[in-house]
Design a protein around this motif. Structure first.
Motif, PDB file in Angstrom:
ATOM      1  N   ALA A  49     -17.820   2.955 124.990  1.00 48.42           N
ATOM      2  CA  ALA A  49     -17.840   1.714 125.759  1.00 48.42           C
ATOM      3  C   ALA A  49     -16.541   1.609 126.533  1.00 48.42           C
ATOM      4  O   ALA A  49     -15.468   1.960 126.022  1.00 48.42           O
ATOM      5  CB  ALA A  49     -18.007   0.507 124.845  1.00 48.42           C
ATOM      6  N   ILE A  50     -16.628   1.136 127.758  1.00 49.04           N
ATOM      7  CA  ILE A  50     -15.457   0.987 128.619  1.00 49.04           C
ATOM      8  C   ILE A  50     -15.174  -0.502 128.746  1.00 49.04           C
ATOM      9  O   ILE A  50     -15.999  -1.262 129.260  1.00 49.04           O
ATOM     10  CB  ILE A  50     -15.692   1.646 129.988  1.00 49.04           C
ATOM     11  CG1 ILE A  50     -16.026   3.139 129.798  1.00 49.04           C
ATOM     12  CG2 ILE A  50     -14.473   1.488 130.876  1.00 49.04           C
ATOM     13  CD1 ILE A  50     -16.392   3.866 131.080  1.00 49.04           C
ATOM     14  N   CYS A  51     -14.001  -0.927 128.269  1.00 47.54           N
ATOM     15  CA  CYS A  51     -13.726  -2.352 128.044  1.00 47.54           C
ATOM     16  C   CYS A  51     -12.824  -2.937 129.127  1.00 47.54           C
ATOM     17  O   CYS A  51     -11.655  -2.562 129.244  1.00 47.54           O
ATOM     18  CB  CYS A  51     -13.052  -2.540 126.677  1.00 47.54           C
ATOM     19  SG  CYS A  51     -14.066  -1.996 125.299  1.00 47.54           S
ATOM     20  N   ASN A  52     -13.373  -3.882 129.891  1.00 47.49           N
ATOM     21  CA  ASN A  52     -12.573  -4.650 130.822  1.00 47.49           C
ATOM     22  C   ASN A  52     -12.338  -6.054 130.249  1.00 47.49           C
ATOM     23  O   ASN A  52     -12.703  -6.335 129.094  1.00 47.49           O
ATOM     24  CB  ASN A  52     -13.237  -4.699 132.200  1.00 47.49           C
ATOM     25  CG  ASN A  52     -14.638  -5.289 132.154  1.00 47.49           C
ATOM     26  OD1 ASN A  52     -15.008  -6.013 131.227  1.00 47.49           O
ATOM     27  ND2 ASN A  52     -15.427  -4.983 133.168  1.00 47.49           N
ATOM     28  N   GLU A  67     -18.631  -6.425 116.680  1.00 45.64           N
ATOM     29  CA  GLU A  67     -19.029  -5.425 115.677  1.00 45.64           C
ATOM     30  C   GLU A  67     -19.679  -4.216 116.346  1.00 45.64           C
ATOM     31  O   GLU A  67     -19.434  -3.064 115.960  1.00 45.64           O
ATOM     32  CB  GLU A  67     -19.980  -6.054 114.668  1.00 45.64           C
ATOM     33  CG  GLU A  67     -20.363  -5.125 113.536  1.00 45.64           C
ATOM     34  CD  GLU A  67     -21.233  -5.791 112.486  1.00 45.64           C
ATOM     35  OE1 GLU A  67     -21.639  -5.096 111.524  1.00 45.64           O
ATOM     36  OE2 GLU A  67     -21.519  -6.999 112.616  1.00 45.64           O
ATOM     37  N   THR A  68     -20.513  -4.468 117.347  1.00 45.87           N
ATOM     38  CA  THR A  68     -21.124  -3.361 118.092  1.00 45.87           C
ATOM     39  C   THR A  68     -20.060  -2.497 118.747  1.00 45.87           C
ATOM     40  O   THR A  68     -20.074  -1.267 118.642  1.00 45.87           O
ATOM     41  CB  THR A  68     -22.083  -3.904 119.167  1.00 45.87           C
ATOM     42  OG1 THR A  68     -23.230  -4.471 118.532  1.00 45.87           O
ATOM     43  CG2 THR A  68     -22.542  -2.805 120.115  1.00 45.87           C
ATOM     44  N   LEU A  69     -19.105  -3.128 119.416  1.00 45.12           N
ATOM     45  CA  LEU A  69     -18.051  -2.366 120.088  1.00 45.12           C
ATOM     46  C   LEU A  69     -17.202  -1.588 119.095  1.00 45.12           C
ATOM     47  O   LEU A  69     -16.759  -0.465 119.385  1.00 45.12           O
ATOM     48  CB  LEU A  69     -17.168  -3.304 120.910  1.00 45.12           C
ATOM     49  CG  LEU A  69     -17.807  -3.890 122.170  1.00 45.12           C
ATOM     50  CD1 LEU A  69     -16.890  -4.932 122.802  1.00 45.12           C
ATOM     51  CD2 LEU A  69     -18.140  -2.799 123.186  1.00 45.12           C
ATOM     52  N   GLN A  70     -16.966  -2.139 117.930  1.00 40.35           N
ATOM     53  CA  GLN A  70     -16.174  -1.453 116.913  1.00 40.35           C
ATOM     54  C   GLN A  70     -16.855  -0.177 116.430  1.00 40.35           C
ATOM     55  O   GLN A  70     -16.197   0.707 115.881  1.00 40.35           O
ATOM     56  CB  GLN A  70     -15.915  -2.396 115.737  1.00 40.35           C
ATOM     57  CG  GLN A  70     -14.915  -3.499 116.042  1.00 40.35           C
ATOM     58  CD  GLN A  70     -14.897  -4.579 114.983  1.00 40.35           C
ATOM     59  OE1 GLN A  70     -15.853  -4.754 114.230  1.00 40.35           O
ATOM     60  NE2 GLN A  70     -13.810  -5.339 114.929  1.00 40.35           N
ATOM     61  N   SER A  71     -18.164  -0.058 116.633  1.00 46.83           N
ATOM     62  CA  SER A  71     -18.876   1.150 116.222  1.00 46.83           C
ATOM     63  C   SER A  71     -18.836   2.244 117.286  1.00 46.83           C
ATOM     64  O   SER A  71     -19.337   3.347 117.065  1.00 46.83           O
ATOM     65  CB  SER A  71     -20.335   0.820 115.888  1.00 46.83           C
ATOM     66  OG  SER A  71     -21.082   0.560 117.064  1.00 46.83           O
ATOM     67  N   LEU A  72     -18.234   1.936 118.450  1.00 48.37           N
ATOM     68  CA  LEU A  72     -18.163   2.877 119.556  1.00 48.37           C
ATOM     69  C   LEU A  72     -16.720   3.315 119.791  1.00 48.37           C
ATOM     70  O   LEU A  72     -15.781   2.712 119.270  1.00 48.37           O
ATOM     71  CB  LEU A  72     -18.711   2.228 120.835  1.00 48.37           C
ATOM     72  CG  LEU A  72     -20.084   1.548 120.736  1.00 48.37           C
ATOM     73  CD1 LEU A  72     -20.464   0.906 122.070  1.00 48.37           C
ATOM     74  CD2 LEU A  72     -21.157   2.538 120.303  1.00 48.37           C
ATOM     75  N   THR A  73     -16.537   4.366 120.564  1.00 44.23           N
ATOM     76  CA  THR A  73     -15.211   4.768 121.025  1.00 44.23           C
ATOM     77  C   THR A  73     -14.908   3.981 122.287  1.00 44.23           C
ATOM     78  O   THR A  73     -15.714   3.953 123.215  1.00 44.23           O
ATOM     79  CB  THR A  73     -15.171   6.278 121.306  1.00 44.23           C
ATOM     80  OG1 THR A  73     -15.344   6.977 120.069  1.00 44.23           O
ATOM     81  CG2 THR A  73     -13.849   6.694 121.910  1.00 44.23           C
ATOM     82  N   LEU A  74     -13.729   3.356 122.359  1.00 41.60           N
ATOM     83  CA  LEU A  74     -13.435   2.397 123.410  1.00 41.60           C
ATOM     84  C   LEU A  74     -12.390   2.924 124.383  1.00 41.60           C
ATOM     85  O   LEU A  74     -11.307   3.358 123.978  1.00 41.60           O
ATOM     86  CB  LEU A  74     -12.947   1.080 122.794  1.00 41.60           C
ATOM     87  CG  LEU A  74     -13.882   0.448 121.740  1.00 41.60           C
ATOM     88  CD1 LEU A  74     -13.305  -0.878 121.244  1.00 41.60           C
ATOM     89  CD2 LEU A  74     -15.288   0.255 122.306  1.00 41.60           C
ATOM     90  N   PHE A  75     -12.717   2.857 125.680  1.00 39.09           N
ATOM     91  CA  PHE A  75     -11.804   3.172 126.766  1.00 39.09           C
ATOM     92  C   PHE A  75     -11.419   1.874 127.478  1.00 39.09           C
ATOM     93  O   PHE A  75     -12.133   0.872 127.394  1.00 39.09           O
ATOM     94  CB  PHE A  75     -12.454   4.114 127.783  1.00 39.09           C
ATOM     95  CG  PHE A  75     -12.695   5.525 127.308  1.00 39.09           C
ATOM     96  CD1 PHE A  75     -12.281   5.961 126.055  1.00 39.09           C
ATOM     97  CD2 PHE A  75     -13.356   6.432 128.121  1.00 39.09           C
ATOM     98  CE1 PHE A  75     -12.506   7.258 125.633  1.00 39.09           C
ATOM     99  CE2 PHE A  75     -13.593   7.736 127.720  1.00 39.09           C
ATOM    100  CZ  PHE A  75     -13.167   8.156 126.464  1.00 39.09           C
TER     101      PHE A  75
END
Length: 263
Positions: A49-52, A67-75
């Protein structure tokens, strides 16, 4: 820190910035591309996920999305994430890893041929984006496209469509939080080696939406250019969301909930 569903073995630990509940990796663009190349070559699944600012604010407002985002690799993406990291940790990110620039950089520089599936946007936009990729990056193969307008009853068929195409790279452009929830819930069923939520990428690739000129991008005002293009759709996100975002970041700073950057 890697998300719990990521199994890539790194030769060194990657620094990250903790912003509220999210740990966003600090990487140069070349490092991000190498991370994705490693995943493809080793056939170890990775969901990104790419987080702005909008993504982070949504996570601060919605624990289920966090919680969903925490399960992904974040850019990281954009000036909002950059400023938040500076406020909370005293330093920003090495590069802006927004999907509109990162995905073309991946396609140019990854060094291995990819099988690519595009999922999202309208039918005309996603097909035009597929044609753009096929013509601009002929060393890769577009193995499927599917628009992002579907009912829950269509999900099984879509997952099977993606799985049958055996993509190395699945680009999901449904906007957030929908695209991240979809990847987290159905990534295992679709079986793509790397899945990335890419927001409005297909609209840009198809020419349906025009990007800001480079000088505007370089000073961090691309959001303003987009607001002027689509005021009805984006006014709430930017005119209300941006002040709320920085109010929340200030609250995190005062409460001490953002620790020094974690490994």
């Amino acid at each position: 820190m890697l998300a719990r569903n990521q199994d890539i073995d790194f030769s060194r630990e990657i620094d990250s910035a903790k912003i509220g509940p999210l740990n966003i990796l600090r990487m140069e663009r070349a490092e991000a591309i190498d991370l994705i190349r490693t995943s493809v070559l080793s056939r170890q699944r990775m969901d990104i996920a790419i987080c702005n600012a909008h993504t982070i604010l949504s996570a601060l407002d919605d624990p289920a999305y966090a919680e969903t985002l925490q399960s992904l690799t974040l850019f990281n993406d954009g000036i909002g994430a950059e400023l938040a990291s500076k406020v909370l940790h005293g330093k920003g990110f090495p590069d802006n890893l927004n999907g509109t620039d990162l995905i073309p950089a991946i396609l140019r520089n990854i060094g291995v041929p990819l099988r690519i599936f595009l999922l999202g946007a309208g039918e005309e936009q996603v097909r035009a984006a597929g044609v753009h990729i096929a013509e601009t990056y002929p060393h890769h193969t577009v193995v499927g496209v599917r628009n992002g307008y579907f009912d829950p009853s269509d999900v099984d068929q879509i997952c099977e469509m993606v799985k049958s195409a055996s993509p190395d790279l699945l680009l999901v452009g449904m906007g957030n939080p929908r695209q991240e929830h979809f990847i987290a819930q159905h990534g295992d069923r679709m079986g793509a080696t790397v899945a990335i939520g890419v927001g409005a990428l297909f609209d840009f690739m198809s020419g349906a939406v025009i990007r800001a000129p480079k000088p505007i991008q370089n000073i961090g005002l691309e959001w303003l250019f987009r607001l002027l293009q689509e005021p009805r759709r984006l006014s709430k996100r930017y005119l209300i969301g941006i002040p709320r975002f920085f109010f929340k970041v200030r609250g995190l700073k005062r409460s001490g909930k953002a620790s020094a950057s974690s490994k």
